[in-house]
Design an enzyme around this catalytic site. Sequence first.
Site, PDB file in Angstrom:
ATOM      1  N   SER A  50     -17.318  39.763 -19.429  1.00 12.54           N
ATOM      2  CA  SER A  50     -15.863  39.908 -19.565  1.00 12.54           C
ATOM      3  C   SER A  50     -15.366  41.252 -19.070  1.00 12.54           C
ATOM      4  CB  SER A  50     -15.478  39.726 -21.033  1.00 12.54           C
ATOM      5  OG  SER A  50     -16.324  40.535 -21.842  1.00 12.54           O
ATOM      6  N   THR A 169     -12.474  42.183 -23.891  1.00 10.31           N
ATOM      7  CA  THR A 169     -12.227  43.463 -23.237  1.00 10.31           C
ATOM      8  C   THR A 169     -12.892  44.578 -24.012  1.00 10.31           C
ATOM      9  OG1 THR A 169     -10.115  42.703 -22.431  1.00 10.31           O
ATOM     10  CG2 THR A 169     -10.321  45.069 -22.777  1.00 10.31           C
ATOM     11  N   THR A 187     -11.580  45.472 -18.253  1.00  8.86           N
ATOM     12  CA  THR A 187     -11.820  44.040 -18.452  1.00  8.86           C
ATOM     13  C   THR A 187     -11.769  43.275 -17.128  1.00  8.86           C
ATOM     14  OG1 THR A 187     -11.054  42.140 -19.750  1.00  8.86           O
ATOM     15  CG2 THR A 187      -9.357  43.483 -18.772  1.00  8.86           C
ATOM     16  N   ARG A 197      -2.750  37.250 -11.992  1.00  9.91           N
ATOM     17  CA  ARG A 197      -2.355  37.518 -13.382  1.00  9.91           C
ATOM     18  C   ARG A 197      -2.935  38.867 -13.838  1.00  9.91           C
ATOM     19  NH1 ARG A 197      -5.294  38.485 -18.421  1.00  9.91           N
ATOM     20  NH2 ARG A 197      -4.064  37.674 -20.134  1.00  9.91           N
ATOM     21  N   THR A 220      -7.743  44.325 -27.688  1.00 13.14           N
ATOM     22  CA  THR A 220      -8.469  43.234 -27.038  1.00 13.14           C
ATOM     23  C   THR A 220      -7.913  41.932 -27.604  1.00 13.14           C
ATOM     24  OG1 THR A 220     -10.646  42.222 -26.715  1.00 13.14           O
ATOM     25  CG2 THR A 220     -10.337  43.412 -28.761  1.00 13.14           C
ATOM     26  N   GLY A 221      -7.969  40.890 -26.808  1.00 11.95           N
ATOM     27  CA  GLY A 221      -7.433  39.620 -27.280  1.00 11.95           C
ATOM     28  C   GLY A 221      -6.512  38.993 -26.256  1.00 11.95           C
TER      29      GLY A 221
HETATM   30  C1  SD4 Z   1      -6.634  39.892 -21.244  1.00  9.60           C
HETATM   31  N1  SD4 Z   1      -6.847  41.268 -23.205  1.00  9.60           N
HETATM   32  O1  SD4 Z   1      -6.829  39.919 -20.042  1.00  9.60           O
HETATM   33  C2  SD4 Z   1      -7.577  40.668 -22.130  1.00  9.60           C
HETATM   34  C3  SD4 Z   1      -8.656  39.744 -22.565  1.00  9.60           C
HETATM   35  C4  SD4 Z   1      -9.383  40.165 -23.802  1.00  9.60           C
HETATM   36  O2  SD4 Z   1     -10.689  39.674 -25.625  1.00  9.60           O
HETATM   37  O3  SD4 Z   1      -9.356  41.242 -24.269  1.00  9.60           O
HETATM   38  N2  SD4 Z   1     -10.046  39.332 -24.489  1.00  9.60           N
HETATM   39  O4  SD4 Z   1      -5.749  39.254 -21.765  1.00  9.60           O
END
Ligand code: SD4
Length: 325
Positions: A50, A169, A187, A197, A220-221
Amino acid sequence: MPVQPVFVATWRFGVAAARVGWKRLSQGATALDAIESAGNLTEEDPEVNSVGYGGLPNAAGEVELDAAIMNGVGHCAGAVGGLQRTRKPISVARRVFEQTPHTMLVGENARKFALRQGFPEANLLTSQSQERYIEWRKTQLGADVAHFDLGPTNSQPPQPLFTPDNHDTIGLCALDANGDLAVGCTTSGMSWKVPGRVGDSPIIGSGLYVDNEIGGAAGTGHGDEMMKACVSFRTVMNMERGMTPTEACAEALRYLIRKRPPEAHDHYGAALIALRKDGMVGGAATYSGFRHPDRLWQWAEATSADPVLHEGCYVTPGRILEQLG
Ligand code: SD4
């Protein structure tokens, strides 16, 4: 008086980053340098699918990286979005603020900038990430997934892409022996995303934020949701108002949930870490289960060579995502 250095990183795999970050700090490195080293470690690890090299690609099979770094000293920040075919994106982000009058570069021109700065063109796909893409592509039944097949006749809304295994991330916060702070976020973003995107991670105030007088935060998320609530900025402002780092993270996530209720928007998870100027750390996540293999929100704290893994806190305890379907 020298300050006790502290390094914090998101997720279980953040232990390795926290170890390297703390080691650098203990040797006298600045918070900014420690963030870059820890970010690079994760970016270069092909097992972390990731972040950086080995990260899962977008819907067209291209890896597009988002990264940012912010220094408390001078309140400087640099970011890259949608960066292709380049390793160590957090270092490119640092060059953006050190070598240009700007804060963020994106897409093909970010790649050209990186090339000019001495980052060679690189293949970011590993055989494993390529296989994962081929498998995923087979499930898409020939649709123009890169653009969600959205034409004037298509009334289907785009489907969310957040799945158990397609994100994570690394967010990073550091306090150095001078008492200065820096933060970072790097990330490959949500995998199978629409080409072009850009998520929350490289957005200052969303994926990360630091105020050298107060503290730092990183997230993160589900970035498409998190960036609408500027959660890292809010976390730091919460600490300014006297909240502990954990309270500050939790309040920012409650705000996100209030503005973007999960039932309506299906945002499958968001989490934050924070580090206050006095060395106190904290973290919080929206739910007691991410769509993540081990379902836990974990983050690593290093105040010695052996980082400690924390879990939680959860803003909506007891709620697990199976209940959302
Ligand atoms: C995103 N925040 O590209 C990142 C993905 C992520 O845990 O952190 N996932 O949306």
